[in-house]
Design an enzyme around this catalytic site. Structure first.
Site, PDB file in Angstrom:
ATOM      1  N   ILE A   9      -4.790  -5.552  -3.763  1.00 51.40           N
ATOM      2  CA  ILE A   9      -3.607  -6.263  -3.274  1.00 51.40           C
ATOM      3  C   ILE A   9      -2.806  -5.183  -2.546  1.00 51.40           C
ATOM      4  CG2 ILE A   9      -2.430  -5.990  -5.528  1.00 51.40           C
ATOM      5  CD1 ILE A   9      -0.827  -8.546  -4.858  1.00 51.40           C
ATOM      6  N   SER A  10      -2.478  -5.426  -1.298  1.00 49.25           N
ATOM      7  CA  SER A  10      -1.865  -4.384  -0.461  1.00 49.25           C
ATOM      8  C   SER A  10      -0.509  -3.931  -0.991  1.00 49.25           C
ATOM      9  CB  SER A  10      -1.678  -4.899   0.969  1.00 49.25           C
ATOM     10  OG  SER A  10      -2.918  -5.030   1.604  1.00 49.25           O
TER      11      SER A  10
END
Length: 220
Positions: free
Chosen positions: A69-70
């Site tokens: 997840i960025s």
């Protein structure tokens, strides 16, 4: 990793989100629509119960299948450079956890998102609507875009590419914007490509580190 089913959004979590928004502002993000949207998306819902304490840190976290997840700053930076307006038709390459798509939907965009990894695609397609976010989900090779739904006002690539896929610039509408990290597998430069009068205008920004874009016009 399994996404948490405990999708409760309480006072503490909203407080942590407000702190995250303040941090993004300090780092130079100034688009109020981007900041408000990040302030609205319950990022903790994308995390395993064991990692909940880390949900509002400005860091990337693994979500399984070799994906992450960025980092919120990266999401904010890419999104700000896209200059999203409500009603924009946006193609997202790399659905991943669905967090970026949720931010775009909060901004009023119409989102088409494609994921290369079958397991991740199935998981996110089932999970994201539980949060009230309903992009159009596609499974397949994102490096080829989704020609059947083109053209797009904006295209965002959330994986590092070796080159700019011509399929994506072809699917960009006139005055459309593509944001994509391009480089080697370790480090990429963020590029913004704008289509004006059929010509492509390229701008370069900071270096980032993304997971590789896999596919026909990505990494093999």
């Amino acid at each position: 990793m399994a996404f948490t089913q405990m999708i409760e959004d309480n006072y503490k979590q909203r407080g942590l989100r407000n702190k995250l928004v303040k941090k993004l502002r300090e780092k130079g993000i100034s688009d109020e629509l981007v900041l408000t949207s990040i302030g609205n998306v319950p990022r903790h819902a994308f995390f395993d119960a064991a990692l909940l304490n880390h949900a509002y840190e400005d860091k990337a976290f693994p979500i399984g299948e070799g994906q992450t997840i960025s980092q919120p700053y990266t999401v904010a930076f890419q999104t700000e450079k896209l200059q999203i307006k409500p009603g924009d038709k946006v193609l997202e390459i790399g659905t991943g956890s669905g967090y970026q798509a949720a931010v775009l939907l909060e901004m009023g965009a119409k989102v088409y998102t494609i994921e290369y990894n079958r397991k991740l695609f199935e998981r996110t397609r089932e999970f994201l609507p539980q949060l009230g976010y309903n992009p159009y989900f596609f499974y397949g090779d994102g490096s080829k875009g989704i020609p059947a739904k083109a053209p797009y006002d904006k295209i965002i690539v959330t994986a590092g590419a070796p080159v700019v896929p011509s399929a994506l610039t072809d699917q960009l509408a006139e005055n459309g914007i593509l944001i994509i990290p391009v480089g080697d597998r370790e480090k990429q430069k963020m590029l913004r490509i704008t289509k004006r009068n059929g010509k492509l205008i390229q701008e370069e920004f900071d270096n980032f580190a993304f997971v590789p874009l896999l596919g026909d016009q990505g990494w093999k």
